[in-house]
Every structure is written in structure tokens, then in C-alpha cells.
Design a protein around this motif. Structure first.
Motif, PDB file in Angstrom:
ATOM      1  N   GLY A 189      19.852   4.065  -4.128  1.00  0.00           N
ATOM      2  CA  GLY A 189      19.208   4.939  -5.104  1.00  0.00           C
ATOM      3  C   GLY A 189      19.714   4.740  -6.521  1.00  0.00           C
ATOM      4  O   GLY A 189      19.784   5.688  -7.305  1.00  0.00           O
ATOM      5  N   ILE A 190      20.069   3.515  -6.868  1.00  0.00           N
ATOM      6  CA  ILE A 190      20.627   3.211  -8.188  1.00  0.00           C
ATOM      7  C   ILE A 190      19.509   3.085  -9.223  1.00  0.00           C
ATOM      8  O   ILE A 190      18.495   2.426  -8.979  1.00  0.00           O
ATOM      9  CB  ILE A 190      21.445   1.903  -8.144  1.00  0.00           C
ATOM     10  N   ASP A 191      19.692   3.724 -10.368  1.00  0.00           N
ATOM     11  CA  ASP A 191      18.759   3.561 -11.487  1.00  0.00           C
ATOM     12  C   ASP A 191      19.114   2.266 -12.198  1.00  0.00           C
ATOM     13  O   ASP A 191      19.862   2.245 -13.164  1.00  0.00           O
ATOM     14  CB  ASP A 191      18.863   4.740 -12.450  1.00  0.00           C
ATOM     15  N   GLY A 192      18.601   1.167 -11.684  1.00  0.00           N
ATOM     16  CA  GLY A 192      18.954  -0.132 -12.240  1.00  0.00           C
ATOM     17  C   GLY A 192      17.845  -1.137 -12.055  1.00  0.00           C
ATOM     18  O   GLY A 192      16.799  -0.846 -11.467  1.00  0.00           O
ATOM     19  N   ALA A 193      18.084  -2.338 -12.555  1.00  0.00           N
ATOM     20  CA  ALA A 193      17.087  -3.394 -12.465  1.00  0.00           C
ATOM     21  C   ALA A 193      17.779  -4.747 -12.414  1.00  0.00           C
ATOM     22  O   ALA A 193      18.900  -4.905 -12.895  1.00  0.00           O
ATOM     23  CB  ALA A 193      16.137  -3.346 -13.663  1.00  0.00           C
ATOM     24  N   VAL A 194      17.093  -5.706 -11.825  1.00  0.00           N
ATOM     25  CA  VAL A 194      17.531  -7.103 -11.818  1.00  0.00           C
ATOM     26  C   VAL A 194      16.579  -7.894 -12.697  1.00  0.00           C
ATOM     27  O   VAL A 194      15.361  -7.893 -12.448  1.00  0.00           O
ATOM     28  CB  VAL A 194      17.532  -7.696 -10.399  1.00  0.00           C
ATOM     29  N   ILE A 195      17.102  -8.546 -13.716  1.00  0.00           N
ATOM     30  CA  ILE A 195      16.297  -9.454 -14.527  1.00  0.00           C
ATOM     31  C   ILE A 195      16.445 -10.849 -13.934  1.00  0.00           C
ATOM     32  O   ILE A 195      17.555 -11.397 -13.876  1.00  0.00           O
ATOM     33  CB  ILE A 195      16.720  -9.437 -16.003  1.00  0.00           C
ATOM     34  N   ALA A 196      15.336 -11.399 -13.454  1.00  0.00           N
ATOM     35  CA  ALA A 196      15.334 -12.668 -12.738  1.00  0.00           C
ATOM     36  C   ALA A 196      14.852 -13.776 -13.668  1.00  0.00           C
ATOM     37  O   ALA A 196      13.675 -13.810 -14.053  1.00  0.00           O
ATOM     38  CB  ALA A 196      14.432 -12.569 -11.510  1.00  0.00           C
ATOM     39  N   ILE A 197      15.768 -14.680 -14.029  1.00  0.00           N
ATOM     40  CA  ILE A 197      15.477 -15.708 -15.029  1.00  0.00           C
ATOM     41  C   ILE A 197      15.340 -17.083 -14.379  1.00  0.00           C
ATOM     42  O   ILE A 197      16.238 -17.554 -13.680  1.00  0.00           O
ATOM     43  CB  ILE A 197      16.594 -15.749 -16.088  1.00  0.00           C
ATOM     44  N   ASP A 198      14.216 -17.705 -14.619  1.00  0.00           N
ATOM     45  CA  ASP A 198      13.964 -19.045 -14.098  1.00  0.00           C
ATOM     46  C   ASP A 198      12.720 -19.580 -14.793  1.00  0.00           C
ATOM     47  O   ASP A 198      11.858 -18.799 -15.206  1.00  0.00           O
ATOM     48  CB  ASP A 198      13.741 -18.998 -12.581  1.00  0.00           C
ATOM     49  N   LEU A 240      29.974  -1.651  -8.267  1.00  0.00           N
ATOM     50  CA  LEU A 240      29.698  -1.357  -9.677  1.00  0.00           C
ATOM     51  C   LEU A 240      28.523  -0.406  -9.891  1.00  0.00           C
ATOM     52  O   LEU A 240      28.375   0.127 -10.997  1.00  0.00           O
ATOM     53  CB  LEU A 240      29.445  -2.655 -10.446  1.00  0.00           C
ATOM     54  N   LYS A 241      27.689  -0.210  -8.879  1.00  0.00           N
ATOM     55  CA  LYS A 241      26.486   0.623  -9.051  1.00  0.00           C
ATOM     56  C   LYS A 241      25.790   0.256 -10.369  1.00  0.00           C
ATOM     57  O   LYS A 241      25.586   1.083 -11.254  1.00  0.00           O
ATOM     58  CB  LYS A 241      26.852   2.106  -9.071  1.00  0.00           C
ATOM     59  N   PRO A 242      25.398  -0.999 -10.528  1.00  0.00           N
ATOM     60  CA  PRO A 242      24.958  -1.503 -11.831  1.00  0.00           C
ATOM     61  C   PRO A 242      23.628  -0.949 -12.307  1.00  0.00           C
ATOM     62  O   PRO A 242      22.712  -0.704 -11.523  1.00  0.00           O
ATOM     63  CB  PRO A 242      24.838  -3.011 -11.578  1.00  0.00           C
ATOM     64  N   ARG A 243      23.526  -0.770 -13.604  1.00  0.00           N
ATOM     65  CA  ARG A 243      22.241  -0.463 -14.220  1.00  0.00           C
ATOM     66  C   ARG A 243      21.479  -1.749 -14.512  1.00  0.00           C
ATOM     67  O   ARG A 243      20.248  -1.764 -14.514  1.00  0.00           O
ATOM     68  CB  ARG A 243      22.428   0.338 -15.511  1.00  0.00           C
ATOM     69  N   LEU A 244      22.225  -2.832 -14.766  1.00  0.00           N
ATOM     70  CA  LEU A 244      21.558  -4.065 -15.149  1.00  0.00           C
ATOM     71  C   LEU A 244      22.247  -5.279 -14.525  1.00  0.00           C
ATOM     72  O   LEU A 244      23.440  -5.512 -14.731  1.00  0.00           O
ATOM     73  CB  LEU A 244      21.546  -4.201 -16.667  1.00  0.00           C
ATOM     74  N   VAL A 245      21.475  -6.018 -13.752  1.00  0.00           N
ATOM     75  CA  VAL A 245      21.918  -7.267 -13.129  1.00  0.00           C
ATOM     76  C   VAL A 245      21.062  -8.396 -13.696  1.00  0.00           C
ATOM     77  O   VAL A 245      19.854  -8.223 -13.895  1.00  0.00           O
ATOM     78  CB  VAL A 245      21.751  -7.220 -11.595  1.00  0.00           C
TER      79      VAL A 245
END
Length: 226
Positions: free
Chosen positions: A73-82, A46-51
Motif C-alpha cells: 500500500g505504498i504511495d509510490g511509483a516506478v519510473i521505467a526507463i528504456d 525503504l517504503k519508497p515514493r520513487l523508484v
């Protein structure tokens, strides 16, 4: 820092740096199924922008996904929720309770997570959000979040599983992937996780391997393909 990460870091943290106090003496990369093939394949496909990951613990699976994003080299981020306060089983089971690393009566898991992310050089790809799943969902929904990939690894009781699916499935884009942790097809381990997924998606079986399941959100056909 990627443009996507910069945008969401500012939206969540403003000028604060969630990694400013990271202590490398606290690094502990222990986890469960953190290198599952679904995690890396989802990033590659998916070459994700947002995970978004719900239920982070010490950050093992977040690191797996963020590292692959960095490598590609993906322009993306992981939002880590906990909450980094542990789940019910961590307060019930004596062995798991020790993993909370209580300091002054309060878990110190977030400090371990932050140290782990910095130790891997991934702080420019990972944005922590220290809230429970439902409140984090409300925050991100109001900020217009639509995720490409969602990894759910929160509570293992039926109510928690159902609540996570009800909150996060609508926030996954069409054609996006939802990965569920601790799913076992015959319910031999964490049976309420299996029950929650089956009831929510109205199916008897979901594609799975190594204790994780994966579901693609339909794009045109309203039926759910698995």
C-alpha cells in the motif's frame, strides 16, 4: 492511482496514456534475475515514493518492485526507463536479435512491456519513459527528481556502465539504495560491469547476490558502506 504516480505521470506524459494500446496477446514475462531478493528487500526496507529503473527490457524487475509496492500500500511509483530498442548485444547475437521482435524494421519490445504491466494490474504504479539513460536523466533532473531506489540494468560495456553511474548516483537520495544488475564479483560474466562499478566507487568488492550488487548512499559519513 497513487498520488506520486499521478504527479510524475502528468510531468512526463501529460494527458497521454502510455498503456492505451496495450495488447494482452503480446504478454511475455521472460526476464533475467527479475525476482532477485535485493529488489523486494529494498521496497520493504525503504517504503519508497520513487523508484527508477534504467534498462527495463520486458519489465520483469519493474513488475517485482511495483507489485511489492502495491501489496504494501505504498504511495509510490516506478519510473521505467528504456529505449526498448535493445542493447548492442541484442543486435550482435543472432539468438538475442530475434527477441527484438522486429516489425517493419523496428523493435516492438515496448508493446510487450506495456502488455506485461497491464496484465499484472500495475499500470497505476509504473511510468514508462522511452528514452536512453542519459537523456532520461536530464529530463528528470530538470523536473527535480530525487530517487529512493535506483536499479541500473542498462548497457554492459564499460562506457555505458560508467555513464549510467555518473548520471544516476547524484540523483539518489542520501540513505537510498542503488542496485546494479549483472555484477559478478570475479568478473566471470560481464566483466566490464564489475570494472565500471569498482572504478566508480573505488573499491575491490561490493555486496552482491544472484548477479546483482547493492550500495547504500551515505547519509553523514562520506565513506561508502557496502
Amino acid at each position: 492511482m497513487t498520488d506520486t504516480k499521478k504527479y510524475w505521470a502528468n510531468a512526463i506524459w501529460g494527458k497521454s496514456d502510455p498503456y492505451s494500446d496495450a495488447n494482452q496477446d503480446l504478454v511475455d514475462l521472460q526476464g533475467w534475475a527479475s525476482d532477485n531478493i535485493y529488489l523486494t528487500h529494498a521496497i520493504e526496507e525503504l517504503k519508497p515514493r520513487l523508484v527508477v529503473e534504467i534498462g527495463v527490457w520486458k519489465g520483469g524487475s519493474v513488475i517485482t518492485m511495483a507489485r511489492r509496492m502495491k501489496e504494501l500500500g505504498i504511495d509510490g511509483a516506478v519510473i521505467a526507463i528504456d529505449t526498448w530498442l535493445g542493447a548492442s548485444e541484442h543486435w550482435i547475437d543472432e539468438e538475442w536479435h530475434a527477441s527484438l521482435r522486429l516489425q517493419g524494421g523496428y523493435p516492438s519490445l515496448y508493446k510487450t512491456f506495456a502488455a506485461n504491466i497491464v496484465s499484472q494490474g500495475l499500470q497505476n504504479y509504473v511510468i514508462p519513459l522511452p528514452l536512453d539513460s542519459i537523456n532520461a536523466g536530464e529530463v528528470l533532473k530538470r523536473k527535480g527528481l530525487v530517487a529512493d531506489i535506483i536499479h541500473i540494468d542498462g548497457g554492459h560495456d564499460l562506457k555505458s556502465v560508467t555513464g549510467d553511474l555518473e548520471m544516476w548516483w547524484p540523483m539518489l537520495r542520501q540513505g537510498g539504495l542503488l542496485i546494479g544488475d549483472d555484477y559478478h564479483p570475479y568478473g566471470e560474466t560481464w566483466p566490464e560491469v564489475r570494472e565500471g562499478f569498482h572504478k566508480f566507487f573505488e573499491v575491490d568488492y561490493i555486496r552482491n547476490t544472484g548477479g546483482k550488487c547493492v550500495i547504500m548512499k551515505p547519509t553523514i559519513d562520506p565513506s561508502i558502506e557496502m
